[in-house]
Design an enzyme around this catalytic site. Structure first.
Site, PDB file in Angstrom:
ATOM      1  N   GLY A  88       0.826  -1.219   0.000  1.00  0.00           N
ATOM      2  CA  GLY A  88       0.000   0.000   0.000  1.00  0.00           C
ATOM      3  C   GLY A  88       0.848   1.252   0.000  1.00  0.00           C
ATOM      4  N   GLY A  90       2.569   3.775   1.510  1.00  0.00           N
ATOM      5  CA  GLY A  90       3.076   4.032   2.850  1.00  0.00           C
ATOM      6  C   GLY A  90       3.592   5.449   3.017  1.00  0.00           C
ATOM      7  N   GLY A 124       6.896   7.670   6.310  1.00  0.00           N
ATOM      8  CA  GLY A 124       5.957   8.325   5.405  1.00  0.00           C
ATOM      9  C   GLY A 124       6.559   9.516   4.664  1.00  0.00           C
ATOM     10  N   ASP A 250       4.559  -4.459  -7.475  1.00  0.00           N
ATOM     11  CA  ASP A 250       3.909  -3.230  -6.996  1.00  0.00           C
ATOM     12  C   ASP A 250       4.469  -1.996  -7.705  1.00  0.00           C
ATOM     13  OD1 ASP A 250       6.132  -4.223  -5.298  1.00  0.00           O
ATOM     14  OD2 ASP A 250       6.018  -2.222  -4.424  1.00  0.00           O
ATOM     15  N   ASP A 260       7.650   4.573 -10.337  1.00  0.00           N
ATOM     16  CA  ASP A 260       8.499   4.348  -9.166  1.00  0.00           C
ATOM     17  C   ASP A 260       9.982   4.384  -9.502  1.00  0.00           C
ATOM     18  OD1 ASP A 260       6.736   4.548  -7.222  1.00  0.00           O
ATOM     19  OD2 ASP A 260       6.757   2.471  -6.565  1.00  0.00           O
TER      20      ASP A 260
HETATM   21  P1  AMP Z   1       9.070   1.339  -3.040  1.00  0.00           P
HETATM   22  O1  AMP Z   1      10.344   0.634  -2.754  1.00  0.00           O
HETATM   23  O2  AMP Z   1       9.224   2.861  -3.028  1.00  0.00           O
HETATM   24  O3  AMP Z   1       8.348   0.857  -4.225  1.00  0.00           O
HETATM   25  O4  AMP Z   1       8.141   1.077  -1.767  1.00  0.00           O
HETATM   26  C1  AMP Z   1       7.765  -0.200  -1.347  1.00  0.00           C
HETATM   27  C2  AMP Z   1       6.786  -0.077  -0.204  1.00  0.00           C
HETATM   28  O5  AMP Z   1       7.385   0.545   0.929  1.00  0.00           O
HETATM   29  C3  AMP Z   1       5.543   0.739  -0.500  1.00  0.00           C
HETATM   30  O6  AMP Z   1       4.481   0.158   0.178  1.00  0.00           O
HETATM   31  C4  AMP Z   1       5.887   2.088   0.066  1.00  0.00           C
HETATM   32  O7  AMP Z   1       4.758   2.844   0.375  1.00  0.00           O
HETATM   33  C5  AMP Z   1       6.664   1.699   1.315  1.00  0.00           C
HETATM   34  N1  AMP Z   1       7.599   2.754   1.732  1.00  0.00           N
HETATM   35  C6  AMP Z   1       8.751   3.104   1.125  1.00  0.00           C
HETATM   36  N2  AMP Z   1       9.352   4.100   1.792  1.00  0.00           N
HETATM   37  C7  AMP Z   1       8.569   4.417   2.838  1.00  0.00           C
HETATM   38  C8  AMP Z   1       8.637   5.374   3.916  1.00  0.00           C
HETATM   39  N3  AMP Z   1       9.664   6.226   4.030  1.00  0.00           N
HETATM   40  N4  AMP Z   1       7.646   5.378   4.808  1.00  0.00           N
HETATM   41  C9  AMP Z   1       6.609   4.520   4.725  1.00  0.00           C
HETATM   42  N5  AMP Z   1       6.485   3.601   3.744  1.00  0.00           N
HETATM   43  C10 AMP Z   1       7.449   3.535   2.819  1.00  0.00           C
HETATM   44 MG    MG Z   2       6.726   1.311  -5.132  1.00  0.00          MG
END
Ligand code: AMP
Ligand code: MG
Length: 490
Positions: A88, A90, A124, A250, A260
């Site tokens: 989700g 985040g 976040g 994702d 992304d």
């Molecule tokens: P990503 O690697 O950016 O595709 O993120 C993978 C997952 O980790 C997703 O669910 C993001 O929302 C969550 N996520 C990445 N960085 C953060 C953060 N700093 N705080 C909260 N959730 C995160």
């Molecule tokens: Mg992502």
């Protein structure tokens, strides 16, 4: 003055289990560092309004604009092959959707705007470096003509975020035709919620594949259509030297946009095994693996759609396999067509793929810079002089064998040298967002100097044009400038 967003939200009208309603978390002292004015206009937004203090507050998540319905989207995903049933948004919040000047529905999302129910242990937030990296690379991809999410704005929050050290916090406003991922389907499929999968599929068809509305077997057609777009997208990546870096399910959009930008990078010297991402220890997402991984991700999408195909499971699987079989041909056709254009060929011959492959091998053993080799071949085609291409190769043996083959092949076509040069320059960029340039821009920005960021954006906005004042931006890194690893955008 109130900043006006003409929101028309459709995702927030889907059932409650598709998302969590959550507002951005206010920040201390937002400051706009970049607004993409042409994109704002395209979206029907007023750039002058967005540049006011109130605009900056909205783009930082400090104020929620009228008509927004902020949500964090639910999704699951395979990360490096391991299934996580709940990821989700985040650290991203969808403010809402607008219909752009071309009648296309576009998501406006804040990335780095504070925690959501999906944040797990994350804060976040986003750091300035990754925000600028995504801004630069996504806008460069757009200018290169590759489907991608866009960047509308970057703001500094006035707060620190803590990574290895304390770094400036920032928020990126991301624009996408939607943020629906293969992982969004997986979220509901993993919960055996077939009605939700159907609802999501209907939403995706209406939004991204409207030509499929009302046809027979729409979900079969949806799978085939997503396969077609992903095959075309990954072919573009390979033809331009792009490495996504985290092709998790994702991070695979069902609209066929690149999404992304974390540890992504463009190759300098050509090497099909290139991996940049610090967390990709096995090379799963290496440059040349990308088509295979795309197919793997699409296979996960197919699994989600099986219950919509038929109650007869063996038949459903057969249908899915038939659709997935179409990937290889769609990819190869798109990839080879791209390579042919890069070589300045106007017609297709059976041995063109071998000719292209031989050049890639010469580049790999050179080694030689991928982008500049193709760019300079455009000049060599016109003036018959190989010296500039040759100078790119540490060892030009392979190239020397290859050039006569290529010239022989060119001689079979009637186009003039000038026509060929123009055609080649239209597909072989002079300027790509090279990693060492991005790193330099980020270092300057962290010291509050955004001049290099602006200049890099200006150059990358016209990647296929020679820009004599900016030739240095076309150059590969010096050995000491080379960036060997990139890090996730967290
Ligand atoms: P990503 O690697 O950016 O595709 O993120 C993978 C997952 O980790 C997703 O669910 C993001 O929302 C969550 N996520 C990445 N960085 C953060 C953060 N700093 N705080 C909260 N959730 C995160
Ligand atoms: Mg992502």
């Amino acid at each position: 003055m109130t900043v006006h967003f003409p929101f028309q939200n459709s995702y927030a009208a889907l059932p409650d289990n598709f998302f969590a309603r959550v507002a951005p978390t206010p920040v201390a002292a937002p400051r706009l560092v970049k607004l993409n004015r042409p994109l704002a206009v395209e979206l029907g937004l007023d750039p002058v309004q967005l540049e006011t203090p109130e605009g900056a507050e909205i783009l930082a998540g400090k104020t929620v604009p009228v008509g927004a319905d902020p949500i964090a989207m639910a999704y699951a995903g395979h990360q490096f092959g391991n299934f996580v049933p709940q990821l989700g948004d985040g650290r991203a919040i969808l403010l809402g959707e607008v219909i752009d000047r071309n009648g296309v529905r576009r998501d406006i999302q804040l990335k780095g705007s504070g925690p959501t129910p999906f944040s797990r242990r994350g804060d976040g937030r986003a750091a300035l470096g990754p925000v600028l990296r995504e801004y630069i690379v996504s806008e460069a991809m757009h200018a290169l003509g590759i489907p991608t999410t866009r960047s509308l704005a970057a703001v500094i929050t006035g707060e620190q975020v803590y990574r290895e050290t304390a770094v400036p916090g920032a928020v990126l406003t991301r624009v996408a035709t939607s943020h629906i991922r293969v992982g969004t389907f997986q979220y509901f499929a993993a919960r055996r919620d077939t009605e939700a999968v159907r609802r999501l599929a209907d939403h995706v068809i209406a939004r991204h594949y409207p030509e499929l509305v009302g046809i027979e077997r729409p979900y079969h057609a949806l799978l085939a259509a997503v396969i077609g777009r992903q095959a075309a997208l990954v072919a573009r990546w390979l033809d331009i030297g792009f490495i996504h870096g985290v092709m998790n399910t994702d991070n695979t959009s069902v609209s066929g946009e690149t999404i992304d930008y974390g540890p992504c990078a463009f190759m300098d010297a050509y090497d099909p095994a290139t991996v940049f991402s610090s967390i990709d220890e096995m090379g799963r997402y290496a440059f040349a693996n990308q088509p295979r991984i795309a197919l793997w991700n699409l296979t996960r999408l197919a699994e989600c759609l099986l219950p919509l195909f038929s109650d007869d499971q063996p038949q459903a699987i057969k249908d899915a396999e038939a659709a997935l079989d179409g990937f290889a041909e769609a990819f190869t056709t798109a990839y080879q067509t791209g390579l042919r254009r890069k070589l300045g060929l106007f017609t297709a011959h059976d041995d063109d793929p071998a000719l292209a492959q031989a050049l890639l091998e010469a580049m790999a053993s050179g080694p030689a810079d991928f982008t500049l080799t193709f760019r300079r071949l455009g000049e060599a085609a016109a003036d018959g002089n190989d010296a500039q291409v040759r100078a790119l190769f540490q060892d030009p043996t392979g190239l020397d064998e290859w050039m006569p083959r290529w010239r022989q092949r060119l001689a079979q076509e009637p186009q003039t040298a000038a026509e060929r040069r123009t055609a080649m320059h239209a597909v072989n960029p002079a300027f790509i967002p090279r990693n060492h340039r991005i790193e330099a821009v980020i270092s300057a920005a962290i010291n509050n100097d955004f001049g290099p960021f602006e200049e890099l954006l200006t150059v990358l906005a016209n990647p296929y044009q020679d820009q004599p004042a900016h030739v240095a931006y076309a150059e590969p890194p010096q050995p000491q400038e080379r960036v060997l690893q990139t890090f996730c955008g967290t």
